[in-house]
Scaffold this motif. Structure first.
Motif, short mmCIF file in Angstrom:
data_model
loop_
_atom_site.label_atom_id
_atom_site.label_comp_id
_atom_site.label_asym_id
_atom_site.label_seq_id
_atom_site.Cartn_x
_atom_site.Cartn_y
_atom_site.Cartn_z
N MET A 1 0.75 -1.21 0.00
CA MET A 1 -0.01 -0.19 0.06
C MET A 1 0.80 1.10 -0.15
SD MET A 1 -3.16 0.60 2.50
CE MET A 1 -4.56 -0.32 2.11
N THR A 2 0.63 2.17 -0.85
CA THR A 2 1.67 3.27 -1.03
C THR A 2 0.87 4.27 0.04
OG1 THR A 2 -0.01 4.41 -2.65
CG2 THR A 2 1.94 2.84 -3.51
N GLY A 3 1.76 5.38 0.18
CA GLY A 3 1.36 6.53 1.03
C GLY A 3 0.20 7.05 0.61
N MET A 4 -0.04 7.21 -0.61
CA MET A 4 -1.46 7.81 -1.07
C MET A 4 -2.63 7.02 -0.77
SD MET A 4 -2.33 10.67 -2.34
CE MET A 4 -3.16 11.73 -3.51
N ASP A 5 -2.50 5.71 -0.98
CA ASP A 5 -3.48 4.79 -0.70
C ASP A 5 -3.91 4.86 0.64
OD1 ASP A 5 -3.74 4.06 -3.20
OD2 ASP A 5 -2.23 2.30 -3.00
N THR A 6 -2.83 4.86 1.68
CA THR A 6 -2.99 4.83 3.34
C THR A 6 -3.75 6.17 3.44
OG1 THR A 6 -0.87 3.83 3.42
CG2 THR A 6 -1.82 5.06 5.37
N ARG A 7 -3.49 7.31 3.04
CA ARG A 7 -4.42 8.58 3.26
C ARG A 7 -5.76 8.46 2.71
NH1 ARG A 7 0.09 12.73 0.83
NH2 ARG A 7 1.06 10.78 0.71
N ASP A 8 -5.98 7.90 1.54
CA ASP A 8 -7.33 7.71 0.88
C ASP A 8 -7.93 6.65 1.92
OD1 ASP A 8 -6.88 9.29 -1.18
OD2 ASP A 8 -6.44 7.52 -2.54
N THR A 9 -7.46 6.01 2.48
CA THR A 9 -7.96 4.84 3.34
C THR A 9 -8.52 5.58 4.62
OG1 THR A 9 -6.88 2.95 2.39
CG2 THR A 9 -7.96 2.59 4.65
N GLU A 10 -7.50 6.28 5.28
CA GLU A 10 -7.85 7.28 6.38
C GLU A 10 -9.05 8.14 6.26
OE1 GLU A 10 -4.15 8.77 7.82
OE2 GLU A 10 -3.29 6.85 8.15
N LEU A 11 -8.96 8.80 4.97
CA LEU A 11 -9.69 9.97 4.67
C LEU A 11 -11.47 9.07 4.58
CD1 LEU A 11 -10.00 12.78 4.21
CD2 LEU A 11 -9.87 12.46 1.88
N LYS A 12 -11.29 7.98 3.89
CA LYS A 12 -12.55 7.23 3.87
C LYS A 12 -12.99 6.86 5.18
CE LYS A 12 -11.78 5.27 -0.77
NZ LYS A 12 -11.41 4.15 -1.55
N LYS A 13 -12.23 6.32 5.99
CA LYS A 13 -12.62 6.16 7.36
C LYS A 13 -13.44 7.15 8.24
CE LYS A 13 -9.32 2.48 8.37
NZ LYS A 13 -8.35 1.91 9.31
N GLU A 14 -12.69 8.41 7.98
CA GLU A 14 -13.15 9.78 8.48
C GLU A 14 -14.44 10.15 7.98
OE1 GLU A 14 -11.89 11.78 10.93
OE2 GLU A 14 -10.15 10.64 11.03
N LEU A 15 -14.67 9.94 6.40
CA LEU A 15 -16.04 10.12 6.18
C LEU A 15 -17.12 9.26 6.53
CD1 LEU A 15 -17.66 11.70 4.09
CD2 LEU A 15 -16.83 10.15 2.28
N ASN A 16 -16.82 7.81 6.58
CA ASN A 16 -17.76 6.82 7.13
C ASN A 16 -17.96 7.13 8.51
OD1 ASN A 16 -17.69 5.55 4.72
ND2 ASN A 16 -16.14 4.07 5.36
N ALA A 17 -17.16 7.68 9.29
CA ALA A 17 -17.55 7.96 10.91
C ALA A 17 -18.27 9.26 10.73
CB ALA A 17 -16.16 8.26 11.56
N THR A 18 -17.91 10.28 9.90
CA THR A 18 -19.03 11.49 9.80
C THR A 18 -20.33 11.12 9.52
OG1 THR A 18 -16.91 12.78 9.18
CG2 THR A 18 -19.28 13.76 8.84
N LEU A 19 -20.54 10.04 8.44
CA LEU A 19 -21.65 9.53 8.04
C LEU A 19 -22.64 8.93 9.02
CD1 LEU A 19 -20.92 8.77 4.24
CD2 LEU A 19 -22.28 10.81 5.02
N GLN A 20 -21.81 8.22 9.90
CA GLN A 20 -22.44 7.36 10.99
C GLN A 20 -22.81 8.17 12.28
OE1 GLN A 20 -23.06 3.98 10.91
NE2 GLN A 20 -23.91 4.14 12.84
N ALA A 21 -22.01 9.18 12.35
CA ALA A 21 -22.49 10.24 13.49
C ALA A 21 -23.73 10.83 12.86
CB ALA A 21 -21.25 11.15 13.64
N ARG A 22 -23.76 11.57 11.57
CA ARG A 22 -24.94 12.06 11.21
C ARG A 22 -26.27 11.05 11.23
NH1 ARG A 22 -28.29 12.12 6.88
NH2 ARG A 22 -29.17 13.84 6.32
N ARG A 23 -26.02 10.04 11.05
CA ARG A 23 -27.25 9.14 11.12
C ARG A 23 -27.61 8.93 12.67
NH1 ARG A 23 -24.06 5.03 8.05
NH2 ARG A 23 -24.33 5.72 6.04
N GLU A 24 -26.69 9.01 13.33
CA GLU A 24 -26.96 8.82 14.95
C GLU A 24 -27.60 10.19 15.44
OE1 GLU A 24 -23.59 7.68 16.90
OE2 GLU A 24 -23.46 5.60 15.97
N LEU A 25 -26.90 11.37 15.00
CA LEU A 25 -27.38 12.72 15.59
C LEU A 25 -28.52 13.28 14.88
CD1 LEU A 25 -23.71 13.94 16.34
CD2 LEU A 25 -25.37 13.05 17.90
N GLY A 26 -28.67 12.90 13.84
CA GLY A 26 -29.74 13.54 12.97
C GLY A 26 -29.36 14.74 12.21
#
Length: 145
Positions: A1-26
């Motif tokens: 996995m290259t550095g760019m792939d790692t950052r993309d994966t981390e950014l996707k995790k952040e986005l998923n966490a944000t979307l999950q928080a939106r579902r929970e908080l409204g």
């Protein structure tokens, strides 16, 4: 996995966490969640830009340092020839003094000094003379051996 792939994966995790928080908080927290996510994206972009600027600055400093060590326009053939002649002229009395005071060891030490001074002068006027790396001007590579 290259550095760019790692950052993309981390950014996707952040986005998923944000979307999950939106579902929970409204929906009433949408703007805060989006701002938080965009702040994280801005931090990543700022970090990448800062690393790139630091790398380019370091490269420019290395080039400037190399250029400062390269022979100047005043290092003409005549000056190099003159240095060699003066070195040989001074070698005679230095050899006599070394040999007269300490015999063969004194002669050897004086000639090591003479050779050392000339080697330093040669290295100063020709930086790649003693096996150093030189910058390639005609190829796509930055360095050649």
């Amino acid at each position: 996995m290259t550095g760019m792939d790692t950052r993309d994966t981390e950014l996707k995790k952040e986005l998923n966490a944000t979307l999950q928080a939106r579902r929970e908080l409204g929906e009433e927290y949408d703007s805060a969640l989006v701002e938080s996510f965009l702040e994280k994206v801005d931090q990543r972009i700022d970090g990448a830009v800062e690393r790139r600027v630091r790398r380019q600055l370091a490269e420019h400093q290395m080039v400037a340092a190399r250029d400062a060590r390269s022979p100047k326009a005043t290092d003409s053939w005549g000056e190099r020839f003159g240095f060699g002649i003066v070195s040989l002229v001074l070698a005679v009395p230095l050899s006599a003094i070394g040999a007269g005071t300490a015999h063969l060891p004194g002669l050897i030490v004086s000639w090591f000094g003479i050779v050392g001074v000339n080697a330093v002068q040669a290295a100063r006027t020709h930086p790649g003379l003693f096996g150093g790396r030189r910058r390639s001007k005609d190829t796509g590579d930055d360095w050649t051996d």
